[in-house]
Motif scaffolding. Structure first.
Motif, PDB file in Angstrom:
ATOM      1  N   SER A  92       0.974  -0.980  -0.062  1.00 29.19           N
ATOM      2  CA  SER A  92      -0.270   0.391  -0.441  1.00 29.19           C
ATOM      3  C   SER A  92       0.526   1.242   0.052  1.00 29.19           C
ATOM      4  O   SER A  92       0.742   2.473  -0.363  1.00 29.19           O
ATOM      5  CB  SER A  92      -0.899   0.190   1.111  1.00 29.19           C
ATOM      6  OG  SER A  92      -1.657   0.960   1.231  1.00 29.19           O
ATOM      7  N   ARG A 144       1.180   4.599  -3.084  1.00 31.57           N
ATOM      8  CA  ARG A 144       1.008   6.056  -3.150  1.00 31.57           C
ATOM      9  C   ARG A 144       2.357   6.126  -3.748  1.00 31.57           C
ATOM     10  O   ARG A 144       2.027   7.213  -3.985  1.00 31.57           O
ATOM     11  CB  ARG A 144       0.915   6.052  -1.600  1.00 31.57           C
ATOM     12  CG  ARG A 144      -0.584   5.967  -0.835  1.00 31.57           C
ATOM     13  CD  ARG A 144      -1.034   5.716   0.929  1.00 31.57           C
ATOM     14  NE  ARG A 144       0.165   5.803   1.489  1.00 31.57           N
ATOM     15  CZ  ARG A 144      -0.269   4.503   1.931  1.00 31.57           C
ATOM     16  NH1 ARG A 144      -1.645   3.857   1.559  1.00 31.57           N
ATOM     17  NH2 ARG A 144       0.199   4.465   3.733  1.00 31.57           N
ATOM     18  N   THR A 157       2.069   6.236  -7.228  1.00 29.62           N
ATOM     19  CA  THR A 157       0.943   7.085  -7.864  1.00 29.62           C
ATOM     20  C   THR A 157       1.871   8.399  -8.056  1.00 29.62           C
ATOM     21  O   THR A 157       1.302   9.380  -8.800  1.00 29.62           O
ATOM     22  CB  THR A 157      -0.118   6.737  -7.163  1.00 29.62           C
ATOM     23  OG1 THR A 157      -0.840   6.234  -6.945  1.00 29.62           O
ATOM     24  CG2 THR A 157      -1.251   7.949  -7.626  1.00 29.62           C
ATOM     25  N   LYS A 158       2.135   9.002  -6.771  1.00 30.33           N
ATOM     26  CA  LYS A 158       2.664  10.317  -6.124  1.00 30.33           C
ATOM     27  C   LYS A 158       4.241  10.732  -7.392  1.00 30.33           C
ATOM     28  O   LYS A 158       4.250  11.878  -7.957  1.00 30.33           O
ATOM     29  CB  LYS A 158       3.440  10.582  -5.154  1.00 30.33           C
ATOM     30  CG  LYS A 158       3.755  12.403  -5.201  1.00 30.33           C
ATOM     31  CD  LYS A 158       4.478  12.375  -3.434  1.00 30.33           C
ATOM     32  CE  LYS A 158       5.269  12.955  -2.939  1.00 30.33           C
ATOM     33  NZ  LYS A 158       5.574  14.325  -3.578  1.00 30.33           N
ATOM     34  N   ALA A 216      -1.505   1.898  -9.006  1.00 25.81           N
ATOM     35  CA  ALA A 216      -1.488   3.036  -9.466  1.00 25.81           C
ATOM     36  C   ALA A 216      -2.085   3.401 -10.504  1.00 25.81           C
ATOM     37  O   ALA A 216      -2.610   4.521 -10.259  1.00 25.81           O
ATOM     38  CB  ALA A 216      -0.190   3.023  -9.272  1.00 25.81           C
ATOM     39  N   ARG A 219      -6.147   4.683 -10.120  1.00 27.02           N
ATOM     40  CA  ARG A 219      -6.209   5.758  -9.730  1.00 27.02           C
ATOM     41  C   ARG A 219      -6.083   6.944 -10.964  1.00 27.02           C
ATOM     42  O   ARG A 219      -6.212   8.078 -10.507  1.00 27.02           O
ATOM     43  CB  ARG A 219      -5.746   6.645  -8.730  1.00 27.02           C
ATOM     44  CG  ARG A 219      -6.260   5.551  -7.891  1.00 27.02           C
ATOM     45  CD  ARG A 219      -4.568   5.156  -6.495  1.00 27.02           C
ATOM     46  NE  ARG A 219      -5.452   4.121  -5.481  1.00 27.02           N
ATOM     47  CZ  ARG A 219      -5.938   2.935  -4.967  1.00 27.02           C
ATOM     48  NH1 ARG A 219      -5.583   2.575  -6.620  1.00 27.02           N
ATOM     49  NH2 ARG A 219      -6.668   2.480  -4.237  1.00 27.02           N
TER      50      ARG A 219
END
Length: 184
Positions: free
Chosen positions: A65, A69, A72-73, A98, A101
């Motif tokens: 998880s 994140r 994704t960032k 990722a 999203r």
């Protein structure tokens, strides 16, 4: 093009997956694309996870998880257009989450032999491969056999399936003066 490349293994001193990933990144870079190489899975100094808990898998799940994140960032911060996941392992699972999203980022999976050939024999690997392949915009396999194995796991109508065999001899990827784009 800005390409985010993610693999469970990368480098000269690893096995076949590691070295093949290194060669692919080199070829793509020579074509003039900007490569962002994922180091989240190889740099233990930035891995934070809780060991133990009420389930043995909790630390692993928290770690995935956190990685998702961070990926994704990175994709958003760098304006990445394409994510290439080398293999259908943990790194590809992180990338698939990722990508879910970020609908404007294309997702290309490059499955390796055991990723798709052996996964039907282990439920957790099959579930992971099915999830990853279902997110893919393209699946680029090394052989017809791997393409067919990928399609048996998930035959997604919106996914482009292609076969590009491993390079045997070094490939000259220099562009001619009149060439405006290269299609991979």
């Amino acid at each position: 093009m800005k390409i985010y490349f993610i693999s469970d293994e990368y480098g000269e001193n690893g096995g076949g997956l590691s070295y093949a990933a290194l060669r692919l990144v080199s070829v793509i870079g020579q074509l003039g694309h900007r490569i962002i190489l994922d180091e989240i899975l190889t740099d233990s100094s930035i891995r934070y996870s809780i060991l133990g808990g009420y389930r043995k898998s909790l630390g692993y799940e928290i770690d995935l998880s956190m990685r998702m994140r961070l990926v994704t960032k990175c994709l958003v911060d760098n304006g990445v257009e394409v994510v290439m996941a080398f293999g259908c392992g943990r790194s590809a699972l992180v990338a698939a989450e990722a990508i879910a999203r970020l609908p404007n980022v294309k997702f290309i999976i490059l499955p390796r032999g055991s990723d798709v050939n052996l996964c039907p024999y282990t439920e957790s690997n099959l579930v992971r491969a099915r999830h990853i392949l279902s997110q893919a915009d393209a699946v680029v396999s090394l052989s017809q056999e791997l393409e067919q194995a990928s399609r048996r796991i998930v035959d997604n109508r919106r996914t482009l399936y292609a076969v590009i065999p491993n390079l045997i001899e070094p490939l000259d990827v220099s562009r001619s003066e009149n060439q405006t784009k290269v299609v991979i």
